[in-house]
Design a protein around this motif. Structure first.
Motif, mmCIF file in Angstrom:
data_model
loop_
_atom_site.group_PDB
_atom_site.id
_atom_site.type_symbol
_atom_site.label_atom_id
_atom_site.label_comp_id
_atom_site.label_asym_id
_atom_site.label_seq_id
_atom_site.Cartn_x
_atom_site.Cartn_y
_atom_site.Cartn_z
ATOM 1 N N SER A 43 3.973 -43.640 10.843
ATOM 2 C CA SER A 43 3.616 -42.903 9.627
ATOM 3 C C SER A 43 3.942 -41.421 9.734
ATOM 4 O O SER A 43 4.152 -40.749 8.718
ATOM 5 C CB SER A 43 2.129 -43.076 9.335
ATOM 6 O OG SER A 43 1.337 -42.648 10.438
ATOM 7 N N VAL A 44 3.994 -40.901 10.965
ATOM 8 C CA VAL A 44 4.260 -39.475 11.144
ATOM 9 C C VAL A 44 4.954 -39.257 12.487
ATOM 10 O O VAL A 44 4.666 -39.950 13.467
ATOM 11 C CB VAL A 44 2.959 -38.640 11.065
ATOM 12 C CG1 VAL A 44 1.962 -39.064 12.126
ATOM 13 C CG2 VAL A 44 3.247 -37.143 11.159
ATOM 14 N N VAL A 45 5.881 -38.305 12.506
ATOM 15 C CA VAL A 45 6.531 -37.858 13.736
ATOM 16 C C VAL A 45 6.248 -36.373 13.912
ATOM 17 O O VAL A 45 6.436 -35.584 12.980
ATOM 18 C CB VAL A 45 8.056 -38.083 13.696
ATOM 19 C CG1 VAL A 45 8.702 -37.528 14.970
ATOM 20 C CG2 VAL A 45 8.392 -39.562 13.534
ATOM 21 N N PHE A 46 5.782 -36.005 15.100
ATOM 22 C CA PHE A 46 5.621 -34.604 15.456
ATOM 23 C C PHE A 46 6.790 -34.235 16.363
ATOM 24 O O PHE A 46 6.895 -34.721 17.485
ATOM 25 C CB PHE A 46 4.283 -34.386 16.177
ATOM 26 C CG PHE A 46 3.080 -34.685 15.325
ATOM 27 C CD1 PHE A 46 2.532 -33.700 14.513
ATOM 28 C CD2 PHE A 46 2.510 -35.943 15.319
ATOM 29 C CE1 PHE A 46 1.428 -33.967 13.722
ATOM 30 C CE2 PHE A 46 1.398 -36.224 14.539
ATOM 31 C CZ PHE A 46 0.857 -35.238 13.731
ATOM 32 N N ASP A 47 7.686 -33.392 15.863
ATOM 33 C CA ASP A 47 8.948 -33.126 16.545
ATOM 34 C C ASP A 47 9.087 -31.643 16.870
ATOM 35 O O ASP A 47 9.375 -30.822 16.001
ATOM 36 C CB ASP A 47 10.114 -33.574 15.655
ATOM 37 C CG ASP A 47 11.455 -33.557 16.371
ATOM 38 O OD1 ASP A 47 11.552 -32.890 17.419
ATOM 39 O OD2 ASP A 47 12.398 -34.189 15.879
ATOM 40 N N ASN B 279 7.648 -29.108 14.249
ATOM 41 C CA ASN B 279 6.832 -28.019 14.777
ATOM 42 C C ASN B 279 7.473 -27.268 15.933
ATOM 43 O O ASN B 279 6.795 -26.568 16.681
ATOM 44 C CB ASN B 279 5.459 -28.547 15.212
ATOM 45 C CG ASN B 279 5.533 -29.646 16.252
ATOM 46 O OD1 ASN B 279 6.030 -30.728 15.961
ATOM 47 N ND2 ASN B 279 5.034 -29.399 17.445
ATOM 48 N N GLY B 280 8.799 -27.376 16.061
ATOM 49 C CA GLY B 280 9.508 -26.633 17.090
ATOM 50 C C GLY B 280 10.984 -26.941 17.059
ATOM 51 O O GLY B 280 11.422 -27.929 16.453
ATOM 52 N N THR B 281 11.764 -26.092 17.730
ATOM 53 C CA THR B 281 13.215 -26.259 17.721
ATOM 54 C C THR B 281 13.789 -25.921 19.092
ATOM 55 O O THR B 281 14.721 -25.137 19.207
ATOM 56 C CB THR B 281 13.854 -25.361 16.643
ATOM 57 O OG1 THR B 281 13.418 -24.012 16.846
ATOM 58 C CG2 THR B 281 13.484 -25.812 15.249
ATOM 59 N N SER B 282 13.241 -26.521 20.140
ATOM 60 C CA SER B 282 13.680 -26.175 21.496
ATOM 61 C C SER B 282 15.142 -26.515 21.746
ATOM 62 O O SER B 282 15.793 -25.898 22.589
ATOM 63 C CB SER B 282 12.797 -26.876 22.525
ATOM 64 O OG SER B 282 12.886 -28.278 22.418
ATOM 65 N N SER B 283 15.703 -27.503 21.006
ATOM 66 C CA SER B 283 17.107 -27.864 21.189
ATOM 67 C C SER B 283 18.021 -27.229 20.147
ATOM 68 O O SER B 283 19.240 -27.405 20.193
ATOM 69 C CB SER B 283 17.267 -29.387 21.118
ATOM 70 O OG SER B 283 17.024 -29.860 19.801
#
Length: 323
Positions: A210-214, A237-241
């Motif tokens: 139902s949800v992905v925390f990425d 919730n982030g962009t480390s790549s």
């Protein structure tokens, strides 16, 4: 004089310098804090590298704990000798001591050590706002959480277990998978040898989540979308790549997906709300439902080395600097 990390240009870890700096008395509404531990967060890399703009020269770091040495006029709820932590305010936490706005300081309960609290300010509060505000979990959901063995991830594993949430976590190695499961992650996917989408479909009997925390970003975007149920939610919730750019038509094609890019600043204010968030987090810790300690420690002078380890994915859980 005190020592602090400063940088004069953006770039790699080598731009970080340990310098002697002057720390004055606090002015109205301020407090001077002597740090005991300083947290390392991936957002520090964004500021250092220039991905997030910052006026230079500047300090680095937004997250630390310590003891109040002095307070300025008008400060009523923070006193000299109080143990406090913070996660918002001006950059510059990579320091032995600094002057801070008193309104951002969070008093620490007696039952939580400075060392543990250093892992809870940004990372624990991030888990709180993701799970309790951005996408309020009720218990019983099956979710996908990227970087489950990271500093936020290990707290998220425990929080999910405490709420009765079936968490699927991605990790890069078998060792990290074992750590995530030990902290409450129900299922792990080792991305170096397993296909994320195939494993999620297998675990959920083809339904998806139902949800992905990425928090990874560019490298996991398509997998995240393909793991979602129709009308599911992607919390980016982030962009480390790397940064994420999404055409709205793609969200429609993938099943009318809801997508949000939350920022802590929009969930943590006003101060009364920040203290309520912290109280909920501390309640879990004091009850033993969440246990958090640094997995790596570096001296303040080794800040560049700590950044190299973080960017190379050689760390697990939380990392702290010791002034």
């Amino acid at each position: 004089m005190t020592q602090a990390i400063r940088f004069y240009e953006t770039g790699g870890p080598e731009v970080l310098r340990l310098e002697n700096v002057a720390v004055g008395d606090p002015g109205p509404g301020q407090a001077r804090v002597r740090h005991s531990y300083i947290a390392l967060n991936f957002i520090d890399v964004y500021f250092r590298s220039g991905r997030y703009p910052l006026a230079l020269p500047n300090g680095l770091g937004s997250d630390a704990v310590g003891v109040v040495e002095a307070v300025g006029s008008g400060v009523t709820d923070i006193r000299v000798g109080d143990r406090v932590g913070y996660l918002i305010g001006p950059q510059g936490a990579y320091a032995q001591a600094r002057v801070m706005p008193a309104e951002v300081l969070i008093p620490l309960p007696d039952g939580i050590s400075d060392r543990a609290a250093a892992t809870l300010m940004m990372k624990g509060m991030t888990a709180q706002y993701l799970f309790r505000q951005v996408y309020p979990l009720q218990g019983g959901e099956t979710i996908l959480y990227h970087a489950a063995a990271g500093g936020v991830g290990l707290i998220a594993c425990q929080w999910a277990r405490a709420m009765g949430v079936n968490m699927i976590g991605t990790v890069s190695t078998d060792e990290k998978a074992e750590l995530a499961r030990a902290n409450g992650c129900a299922h792990t996917i080792v991305t170096s040898r397993e296909n994320i989408v195939e494993r999620v479909k297998e675990i959920t009997a083809g339904k998806g989540v139902s949800v992905v925390f990425d928090s990874v970003g560019k490298d996991t975007l398509m997998d995240s979308l393909d793991c979602l149920q129709p009308r599911g939610s992607l919390v980016s919730n982030g962009t480390s790549s790397g940064s994420v750019v999404v055409d709205s038509s793609l969200l429609a094609a993938k099943g009318s997906i809801w997508m949000t890019r939350p920022a802590m600043m929009h969930y943590i204010q006003p101060r009364s709300h920040m203290l309520e968030m912290a109280a909920e987090l501390f309640e879990h810790v004091l009850a033993g439902r969440i246990v958090s300690e640094p997995q790596q420690e570096f001296a303040l002078a080794e800040a560049a080395q700590a950044h190299r380890a973080l960017e190379a994915r050689k760390t697990v859980g939380a990392t702290v600097l010791v002034p």
